[in-house]
Design a protein around this motif. Structure first.
Motif, PDB file in Angstrom:
ATOM      1  N   LYS A   1       1.247  -0.964   0.039  1.00 50.01           N
ATOM      2  CA  LYS A   1      -0.020  -0.201  -0.320  1.00 50.01           C
ATOM      3  C   LYS A   1       0.619   1.016   0.129  1.00 50.01           C
ATOM      4  CE  LYS A   1      -2.767   2.630   3.322  1.00 50.01           C
ATOM      5  NZ  LYS A   1      -1.680   3.144   3.716  1.00 50.01           N
TER       6      LYS A   1
ATOM      7  N   GLN B   1      -3.665  13.713   2.734  1.00 51.66           N
ATOM      8  CA  GLN B   1      -4.777  13.356   2.385  1.00 51.66           C
ATOM      9  C   GLN B   1      -4.395  14.694   1.467  1.00 51.66           C
ATOM     10  OE1 GLN B   1      -5.419  10.501   1.693  1.00 51.66           O
ATOM     11  NE2 GLN B   1      -4.210  10.113   3.274  1.00 51.66           N
TER      12      GLN B   1
ATOM     13  N   LYS C   1     -10.174  12.499  -2.952  1.00 49.70           N
ATOM     14  CA  LYS C   1     -10.135  11.498  -3.317  1.00 49.70           C
ATOM     15  C   LYS C   1      -8.801  10.629  -4.038  1.00 49.70           C
ATOM     16  CE  LYS C   1     -14.329  11.316  -2.348  1.00 49.70           C
ATOM     17  NZ  LYS C   1     -15.789  10.575  -3.066  1.00 49.70           N
ATOM     18  N   LEU C   2      -8.717   9.572  -4.022  1.00 46.40           N
ATOM     19  CA  LEU C   2      -7.271   8.667  -5.084  1.00 46.40           C
ATOM     20  C   LEU C   2      -7.694   8.860  -6.120  1.00 46.40           C
ATOM     21  CD1 LEU C   2      -6.413   5.323  -2.444  1.00 46.40           C
ATOM     22  CD2 LEU C   2      -5.098   7.700  -2.902  1.00 46.40           C
TER      23      LEU C   2
ATOM     24  N   ILE D   1      -9.240   7.043  -9.789  1.00 46.30           N
ATOM     25  CA  ILE D   1      -9.590   5.318  -9.653  1.00 46.30           C
ATOM     26  C   ILE D   1      -8.387   3.906  -9.857  1.00 46.30           C
ATOM     27  CG2 ILE D   1     -11.090   4.038 -11.138  1.00 46.30           C
ATOM     28  CD1 ILE D   1     -12.767   5.990  -9.865  1.00 46.30           C
TER      29      ILE D   1
ATOM     30  N   GLN E   1      -5.550   4.065  -8.343  1.00 44.72           N
ATOM     31  CA  GLN E   1      -5.812   3.285  -7.695  1.00 44.72           C
ATOM     32  C   GLN E   1      -5.925   2.893  -6.390  1.00 44.72           C
ATOM     33  OE1 GLN E   1      -3.088   7.262  -6.343  1.00 44.72           O
ATOM     34  NE2 GLN E   1      -1.414   6.358  -6.464  1.00 44.72           N
ATOM     35  N   MET E   2      -7.643   3.437  -6.412  1.00 44.34           N
ATOM     36  CA  MET E   2      -8.264   2.826  -5.887  1.00 44.34           C
ATOM     37  C   MET E   2      -8.733   1.540  -6.409  1.00 44.34           C
ATOM     38  SD  MET E   2     -10.709   5.517  -5.880  1.00 44.34           S
ATOM     39  CE  MET E   2     -12.288   4.381  -4.755  1.00 44.34           C
TER      40      MET E   2
ATOM     41  N   ALA F   1      -7.570  -1.994  -3.376  1.00 43.81           N
ATOM     42  CA  ALA F   1      -9.430  -2.857  -3.391  1.00 43.81           C
ATOM     43  C   ALA F   1      -8.314  -4.741  -3.878  1.00 43.81           C
ATOM     44  CB  ALA F   1     -10.398  -2.572  -3.909  1.00 43.81           C
TER      45      ALA F   1
END
Length: 164
Positions: A11, A38, A41-42, A44, A46-47, A51
């Motif tokens: 991560k 931060q 938002k991350l 997409i 990286q999200m 996940a």
């Protein structure tokens, strides 16, 4: 434990977090991992990658442990400082290397990094060890809040960068 620590490293490299080690030759004696402030938002991509790396945890960690980690993160993140900060995820020194100033060197390195980082106004951390509260206070951290997470006392602390 190895699965979870491996996940933290993956991560950290995926999200370009601060990973710093203290070595004696080629032997790692201590390290820290700190999230950078931060910035929304991350993306997409990286999200999805994050996940994907989380899925093995679902199968390798007991459900109770996974639930505890989720509760811990939810609670501690909700009481974190509102200013942009680094979050000290992990700091540790090999047991046989303790008492040699390695932990101090790691923490001082992190604080110097924060001082030089225009995006960060400080550091937040959480500890479950009451002895650590006194230790971190010697480095300028203050205790923000004590909470219980699934019956475990957790001490939320913050360091505010000089000049902030």
């Amino acid at each position: 434990m190895n699965v979870f620590v491996s996940f933290l490293f993956e991560k950290s490299f995926l999200l370009d977090e601060d990973v710093w080690g203290y070595f004696d030759g080629d032997r790692l004696l201590g390290l820290y991992i700190a999230e950078n402030p931060q910035e929304g938002k991350l993306p997409i991509r990286q999200m999805v990658q994050l996940a994907w790396r989380t899925i093995p945890l679902l199968f390798r960690l007991p459900g109770k442990t996974f639930g505890f980690l989720n509760s811990y993160m939810r609670v501690t993140r909700s009481i974190a400082p509102s200013f942009p900060h680094r979050y000290l995820i992990l700091i540790g020194v090999e047991p046989e290397a303790r008492g040699r100033g390695i932990g101090k060197a790691l923490l001082l390195h992190l604080l110097a990094e924060v001082q030089a980082d225009s995006r960060s106004q400080g550091v937040a951390l959480d500890t479950e060890n009451t002895d650590n509260v006194t230790l971190y206070e010697r480095f300028g951290f203050t205790l923000n809040k004590e909470v219980l997470v699934c019956g475990l006392p957790v001490y939320s602390m913050a360091y505010i960068k000089k000049g902030s």
